[in-house]
Scaffold this active site. Structure first.
Site, mmCIF file in Angstrom:
data_model
loop_
_atom_site.group_PDB
_atom_site.id
_atom_site.type_symbol
_atom_site.label_atom_id
_atom_site.label_comp_id
_atom_site.label_asym_id
_atom_site.label_seq_id
_atom_site.Cartn_x
_atom_site.Cartn_y
_atom_site.Cartn_z
ATOM 1 N N ASP A 30 0.856 -1.191 0.000
ATOM 2 C CA ASP A 30 0.000 0.000 0.000
ATOM 3 C C ASP A 30 0.889 1.237 0.000
ATOM 4 O O ASP A 30 1.984 1.227 0.566
ATOM 5 C CB ASP A 30 -0.929 0.021 1.224
ATOM 6 C CG ASP A 30 -2.200 0.814 0.937
ATOM 7 O OD1 ASP A 30 -3.268 0.187 0.759
ATOM 8 O OD2 ASP A 30 -2.117 2.058 0.852
ATOM 9 N N THR A 86 -11.830 2.696 -6.702
ATOM 10 C CA THR A 86 -12.390 3.248 -7.945
ATOM 11 C C THR A 86 -13.627 4.081 -7.574
ATOM 12 O O THR A 86 -14.751 3.716 -7.901
ATOM 13 C CB THR A 86 -12.778 2.123 -8.938
ATOM 14 O OG1 THR A 86 -13.575 1.136 -8.234
ATOM 15 C CG2 THR A 86 -11.581 1.444 -9.532
ATOM 16 N N LEU A 153 -16.983 -10.135 -2.442
ATOM 17 C CA LEU A 153 -17.130 -10.245 -0.983
ATOM 18 C C LEU A 153 -17.931 -9.076 -0.418
ATOM 19 O O LEU A 153 -17.961 -7.981 -0.987
ATOM 20 C CB LEU A 153 -15.765 -10.339 -0.302
ATOM 21 C CG LEU A 153 -14.750 -9.191 -0.409
ATOM 22 C CD1 LEU A 153 -15.076 -8.041 0.505
ATOM 23 C CD2 LEU A 153 -13.371 -9.712 -0.101
ATOM 24 N N GLU A 155 -18.460 -6.627 2.970
ATOM 25 C CA GLU A 155 -17.865 -6.243 4.249
ATOM 26 C C GLU A 155 -18.717 -6.827 5.363
ATOM 27 O O GLU A 155 -19.938 -6.934 5.242
ATOM 28 C CB GLU A 155 -17.826 -4.715 4.364
ATOM 29 C CG GLU A 155 -16.780 -4.115 3.448
ATOM 30 C CD GLU A 155 -16.822 -2.605 3.400
ATOM 31 O OE1 GLU A 155 -17.399 -1.979 4.298
ATOM 32 O OE2 GLU A 155 -16.292 -2.043 2.431
ATOM 33 N N LEU A 253 -33.873 -8.451 0.488
ATOM 34 C CA LEU A 253 -35.288 -8.154 0.335
ATOM 35 C C LEU A 253 -35.875 -7.685 1.661
ATOM 36 O O LEU A 253 -37.030 -7.955 1.966
ATOM 37 C CB LEU A 253 -36.000 -9.426 -0.172
ATOM 38 C CG LEU A 253 -37.296 -9.212 -0.964
ATOM 39 C CD1 LEU A 253 -37.042 -8.407 -2.231
ATOM 40 C CD2 LEU A 253 -37.927 -10.555 -1.338
ATOM 41 N N ALA A 255 -36.640 -4.365 4.005
ATOM 42 C CA ALA A 255 -36.714 -2.909 3.927
ATOM 43 C C ALA A 255 -35.844 -2.268 5.002
ATOM 44 O O ALA A 255 -35.663 -2.829 6.078
ATOM 45 C CB ALA A 255 -38.162 -2.458 4.100
ATOM 46 N N GLY A 260 -26.403 1.928 1.074
ATOM 47 C CA GLY A 260 -25.223 2.796 1.102
ATOM 48 C C GLY A 260 -23.980 1.957 0.915
ATOM 49 O O GLY A 260 -24.012 0.914 0.251
ATOM 50 N N CYS A 263 -19.865 0.471 -2.342
ATOM 51 C CA CYS A 263 -20.032 -0.119 -3.678
ATOM 52 C C CYS A 263 -21.309 0.291 -4.399
ATOM 53 O O CYS A 263 -21.247 0.884 -5.469
ATOM 54 C CB CYS A 263 -19.948 -1.640 -3.589
ATOM 55 S SG CYS A 263 -18.319 -2.205 -3.097
ATOM 56 N N LYS A 324 -23.941 -0.791 7.286
ATOM 57 C CA LYS A 324 -24.539 -2.085 7.631
ATOM 58 C C LYS A 324 -23.775 -2.702 8.797
ATOM 59 O O LYS A 324 -22.775 -2.145 9.265
ATOM 60 C CB LYS A 324 -24.567 -3.029 6.430
ATOM 61 C CG LYS A 324 -23.216 -3.540 6.001
ATOM 62 C CD LYS A 324 -23.420 -4.676 5.029
ATOM 63 C CE LYS A 324 -22.102 -5.187 4.519
ATOM 64 N NZ LYS A 324 -22.265 -6.238 3.545
#
Ligand code: NAD
Length: 398
Positions: A30, A86, A153, A155, A253, A255, A260, A263, A324
């Site tokens: 890195d 990206t 994958l 997170e 599926l 709600a 967010g 990706c 999440k």
């Protein structure tokens, strides 16, 4: 095999450590020297369940090393994975490929023997063609192969997803690299992963199409939730009833707040931008983006209604602020738009998140962090409104 991961973020670090655990020698590189120094001290710069143990195990047995010396790392490796970011271009909607092309330029100066160069980063269709052009300027074509191997994958479940993937997609226009990569992935194929070999461009588009489809599924159920509120129906009954149909499936599926993460928001925008370039209208994905933007506004309106539009000095507690569960990633989380909007209207906001304090709210007025769930339960007694955001759901975003 000697592998090099360029970019030691969520994708590069997780896939690097998992490849080393499968018996390969892996160098994770890195340009962020602080990140590399932390890793060398056995400290993990991101929160991902199980990652720390796996890094320490493979670092100790010397199959996993960390470096900020890109040139030497490339020279010492046979297979090079590009895992840099990206993001969306500033002020635009297409993918910003600066990091990818900078790496390609560095690579073109360090090819000392045959190398397979793989984009694991999510890149628009034809990016592989461009990388090939950059490498060809300084190297003969028999010295390298450019392959697309998109990463799927999630997170929060990254190690499990890498180790037991539904599918491994290899997009290569030559047989040699396909053979070598099938061999590299053979331990995962023998555990049941499907191996799909496609053209390089197809592999690039499979990734974007998959993310756009999942974002559509989430947005669809969020819109049905709006209808459920008006018709006094429990949305969870609808999710279960639909999900039991095997053609539909229950995942993605449920709600919740707007999708967010690092990706879906950027990839839905980027696929539209690619389609525009090829004069194709992706009208479904366009309306998904619009509907998702609306979702945060709808939830804010709901809060205003519940509090009779009297927000000033109301105490609102957020349980979870990341996009999440089981991740510390704040990129494009709904909380980033909702908390400032409520603070602007004078609310007093507290938040708890299992992954800790968030610098993103440092400059927002009347926002404070509660550092443990027990304390937050005491605070809750004093709370006007409690809001559970994605960190307490399992599904939203990628
Ligand atoms: N995060 C995810 O859940 C996920 C899942 C699938 C695919 N992807 C894709 O993978 C790619 C990487 O995502 P991420 O979340 O791991 O990003 P990230 O921001 O966590 O990590 C990228 C890393 O690349 C490093 N970097 C940039 N330029 C470099 C250079 N020239 N040399 C060495 N290192 C360099 C950065 O310092 C950073 O540490 C993106 O294209 C993303 O869309 C991400």
């Amino acid at each position: 095999m000697k592998l090099c991961m360029i970019g030691t973020g969520y994708v590069g670090l997780v896939s690097g450590v998992c490849f080393s655990d499968l018996g390969n020698d892996v160098i994770c590189v890195d340009k962020d020297i602080n990140k590399i120094n932390l890793l060398k001290k056995g400290k993990i710069p991101i929160y991902e369940p199980g990652l720390s143990e796996l890094v320490l195990k493979n670092y100790k047995n010397k199959r996993l090393t960390f470096s900020s010396d890109l040139k030497t790392s490339i020279k010492n490796s046979d297979i090079i994975f590009i895992c840099v970011g990206t993001p969306t271009k500033k002020g635009g909607s297409s993918a910003d490929l600066t990091q990818i092309y900078n790496v390609a330029k560095e690579l073109s100066l360090s090819i000392n023997r045959f190398k397979i160069i793989i984009t694991k980063s999510t890149v628009p269709v034809t990016t592989g063609d461009e990388i090939e052009k950059i490498l060809s300027k300084k190297n003969s074509k028999n010295k390298f192969a450019v392959v697309s191997n998109p990463e799927f994958l999630r997170e929060g479940e990254a190690i499990r997803d890498f180790t037991y993937p539904d599918r491994i997609v290899i997009g290569s226009n030559d047989k040699k690299s396909n053979r070598i990569l099938k061999n590299l992935y053979s331990p995962l194929i023998s555990k049941g992963a499907q191996y799909l070999h496609t053209s390089r461009r197809a592999a690039e588009l499979i990734k974007y199409s998959s993310n756009a489809f999942l974002a559509t599924k989430i947005t669809f159920i969020n819109e049905i939730a709006n209808l459920c509120e008006k018709t006094e129906i429990n949305i969870e009954d609808i999710s279960i009833g639909m999900g039991l149909d095997k053609r539909i499936g229950s995942r993605f599926l449920r709600a919740g707040p707007a999708y967010g993460g690092s990706c879906f928001p950027k990839d839905t925008k980027a696929i539209i931008s690619t389609a525009d370039k090829f004069k194709t209208n992706l009208s479904v994905v366009k309306s998904v983006i619009k509907s998702n933007e609306n979702r945060s506004k709808i939830l804010l309106d709901r809060i205003y209604q519940m509090l009779n539009k009297k927000i000033k000095n109301k105490k609102i507690t957020f349980l979870g602020v990341t996009f999440k569960a089981n991740t510390d990633d704040m990129r494009d989380s709904s909380s980033l738009s909702m908390i400032p909007a409520l603070s602007k209207k004078g609310a007093i906001i507290r938040y708890f998140d299992p992954t800790g304090y968030k610098k993103e709210f440092e400059k927002i007025k009347n926002v404070s962090f509660i550092n443990n769930i027990k304390k937050s339960l005491i605070v809750l007694e004093n709370t006007t409104l409690l809001f559970f955001i994605n960190s307490f759901f399992n599904q939203v975003g990628s």
